[in-house]
Design a protein around this motif. Structure first.
Motif, PDB file in Angstrom:
ATOM      1  N   THR A  56       0.783  -1.069   0.053  1.00 24.57           N
ATOM      2  CA  THR A  56       0.141  -0.059  -0.159  1.00 24.57           C
ATOM      3  C   THR A  56       0.786   1.171  -0.039  1.00 24.57           C
ATOM      4  OG1 THR A  56      -1.654  -1.135   1.374  1.00 24.57           O
ATOM      5  CG2 THR A  56      -2.081   0.937   1.192  1.00 24.57           C
ATOM      6  N   SER A  58       3.854   1.365  -1.146  1.00 26.54           N
ATOM      7  CA  SER A  58       4.654   1.639  -2.268  1.00 26.54           C
ATOM      8  C   SER A  58       3.594   2.255  -3.276  1.00 26.54           C
ATOM      9  CB  SER A  58       4.974   0.130  -2.877  1.00 26.54           C
ATOM     10  OG  SER A  58       5.847   0.542  -3.894  1.00 26.54           O
ATOM     11  N   GLN A  59       2.566   2.000  -3.218  1.00 28.08           N
ATOM     12  CA  GLN A  59       1.602   2.688  -4.099  1.00 28.08           C
ATOM     13  C   GLN A  59       1.439   4.065  -3.962  1.00 28.08           C
ATOM     14  OE1 GLN A  59      -2.188  -0.379  -5.283  1.00 28.08           O
ATOM     15  NE2 GLN A  59      -2.908   1.480  -3.919  1.00 28.08           N
ATOM     16  N   HIS A  60       1.149   4.418  -2.675  1.00 23.58           N
ATOM     17  CA  HIS A  60       1.168   5.950  -2.257  1.00 23.58           C
ATOM     18  C   HIS A  60       2.632   6.484  -2.830  1.00 23.58           C
ATOM     19  CE1 HIS A  60      -2.603   5.744  -0.337  1.00 23.58           C
ATOM     20  NE2 HIS A  60      -2.286   5.015   0.641  1.00 23.58           N
ATOM     21  N   LYS A  62       4.161   5.843  -5.307  1.00 23.49           N
ATOM     22  CA  LYS A  62       4.134   5.957  -6.583  1.00 23.49           C
ATOM     23  C   LYS A  62       3.251   7.111  -6.975  1.00 23.49           C
ATOM     24  CE  LYS A  62       2.996   2.955 -10.751  1.00 23.49           C
ATOM     25  NZ  LYS A  62       2.137   1.833 -11.192  1.00 23.49           N
ATOM     26  N   GLU A  63       2.148   7.306  -6.521  1.00 24.61           N
ATOM     27  CA  GLU A  63       1.333   8.365  -6.724  1.00 24.61           C
ATOM     28  C   GLU A  63       1.897   9.622  -6.468  1.00 24.61           C
ATOM     29  OE1 GLU A  63      -2.838   8.052  -5.557  1.00 24.61           O
ATOM     30  OE2 GLU A  63      -2.370   6.350  -4.937  1.00 24.61           O
TER      31      GLU A  63
END
Lengths: 108, 108
Positions: A56, A58-60, A62-63
């Motif tokens: 999660t 890592s996703q944030h 990325k954004e």
DNA sequence: TTGTATAATCGCAATATTACGATAATAATT
DNA sequence: AATTATTATCGTAATATTGCGATTATACAA
């Protein structure tokens, strides 16, 4: 229906909205605050400080990266994330004039 | 899962995220810019200027109002919306320190 | 009262976001 | 080569957002 009608607005309006969107989640606000404070800025230490799974976070990250708010570079055996000021400045240039606003007619 | 884990973050982090979220759509950015410029601030004139249906704009106004970025009051036969600065200031207090940031270690 | 104008709300369909386990990819260590 | 550590990506389920037509609510006008 359901998709954002971004084509109907100016490029700048979409840019501002995108930067704001990147900051529209408490986890991402928290990450930015961490980067501001910390000596090191490796993703691993971020995972330790936030109550979210590694995937999660890592996703944030990325954004935030996609929005140009942080930038990452390989440093030794892990990744280093730091703040990127260019786009944050764009957002501040939108917000600051609003603070100096006074209603032209007495209605609110 | 899918719901935002807002309870895991501080009150202030959630507040900042909420204000940013209110500005995370080009239509809402556009509305705020209109209120900054216009003499009048009735909802009707906003509908005329944006390429969105009345129902959609009303929804966007509601979100801005809920986030405390605009406030509305009845003026004659229609509603008057104006900017509200209190929460915008909160966001600017988050952003401004970021602009003065310099990475403590050479990695980015 | 009837009509008109303005803005909010409802209901729905299309998309987008959030979160996480599982897995993959990469680099340093043993 | 095998192990370990770190981070990215995939797949999927739950939830939220966006947009609009239709309807409702309210206030003013005829």
């Amino acid at each position: 229906m359901g998709a954002s009608k971004s084509s109907a607005f100016t490029k700048k309006q979409n840019e501002i909205a995108n930067i704001a969107k990147a900051l529209s989640h408490p986890a991402r606000v928290s990450i930015v605050q961490l980067l501001l404070k910390k000596e090191s800025c490796v993703c691993g230490t971020i995972v330790d400080e936030l109550p979210l799974a590694q995937a999660t976070i890592s996703q944030h990250l990325k954004e935030l990266k996609l929005a140009g708010i942080i930038k990452g570079s390989i440093e030794g055996n892990s990744l280093c994330y730091c703040l990127d000021q260019k786009n944050l400045k764009l957002l501040s240039e939108f917000i600051l004039p609003l603070l100096h606003y006074t209603s032209p007619i007495k209605c609110c």
